[in-house]
Design a protein around this motif. Structure first.
Motif, short mmCIF file in Angstrom:
data_model
loop_
_atom_site.label_atom_id
_atom_site.label_comp_id
_atom_site.label_asym_id
_atom_site.label_seq_id
_atom_site.Cartn_x
_atom_site.Cartn_y
_atom_site.Cartn_z
N ASN A 102 36.88 63.01 35.84
CA ASN A 102 36.69 61.73 35.13
C ASN A 102 37.18 61.77 33.69
O ASN A 102 36.57 61.19 32.80
N THR A 148 37.81 58.31 31.86
CA THR A 148 36.55 57.62 31.56
C THR A 148 35.86 58.29 30.38
O THR A 148 35.34 57.61 29.48
N GLU A 159 27.38 54.15 35.06
CA GLU A 159 28.09 52.88 35.21
C GLU A 159 28.36 52.25 33.84
O GLU A 159 29.36 51.56 33.67
N LEU A 193 31.56 53.64 32.59
CA LEU A 193 32.68 53.01 33.29
C LEU A 193 32.94 51.62 32.72
O LEU A 193 34.09 51.24 32.48
N LYS A 213 36.40 50.35 31.01
CA LYS A 213 37.12 49.16 31.47
C LYS A 213 37.33 48.17 30.33
O LYS A 213 38.42 47.60 30.19
N PHE A 249 34.51 57.72 38.86
CA PHE A 249 34.66 56.79 37.74
C PHE A 249 36.13 56.59 37.38
O PHE A 249 36.58 55.47 37.14
N GLU A 308 37.83 54.44 40.04
CA GLU A 308 37.48 53.02 39.83
C GLU A 308 38.23 52.47 38.61
O GLU A 308 38.73 51.33 38.64
N LEU A 309 38.34 53.27 37.55
CA LEU A 309 39.07 52.84 36.35
C LEU A 309 40.55 52.64 36.68
O LEU A 309 41.17 51.68 36.21
#
Length: 124
Positions: A7, A10, A26, A29, A33, A99, A102-103
């Motif tokens: 990660n 992140t 979260e 994250l 974002k 993470f 997802e990023l």
């Protein structure tokens, strides 16, 4: 896989070094974002030509052939994660980097939405 580098993006968007052992949440994250969405331009490596065209569109000018040509391309054989790792290692990688994965998906969405307003032909 390099231990301690999970990660990394992140972590960096939250002010940490990649190697720091931080328990991300979260909220981290979300911060990553938000920070990413504020960057006016970023490229996607596997969409190199599209990235150069988007840069030219956003900052003016026309991309020239020497700008679009990927000087690092060649006859290199890059293995995908699925070719280089066994199933157990792939699962571990995905879990350890959830993470950043997802990023990346979020970054790709931003990139696509910005690219879609250009007159650039899509190369990937």
């Amino acid at each position: 896989m390099i231990k301690g580098m999970n990660n990394c993006m992140t972590k960096m968007f939250n002010g940490f070094q990649c190697y720091e052992k931080i328990k991300l949440s979260e909220n981290n994250l979300y911060t990553a974002k938000q920070s990413l969405s504020l960057i006016l331009w970023f490229g996607i490596t596997e969409r190199f030509t599209d990235s150069i065209c988007l840069f030219a569109y956003m900052y003016g000018g026309e991309p020239k052939e020497q700008h679009i040509r990927n000087s690092r391309s060649g006859n290199y054989k890059y293995l995908s994660m699925y070719e280089a790792l066994n199933e157990s290692e792939v699962k571990s990688f995905i879990e350890s980097n959830k993470f950043d994965i997802e990023l990346y998906k979020y970054a790709y969405e931003i990139f696509d939405s910005r690219f879609d307003i250009t007159s650039c032909p899509k190369h990937s």
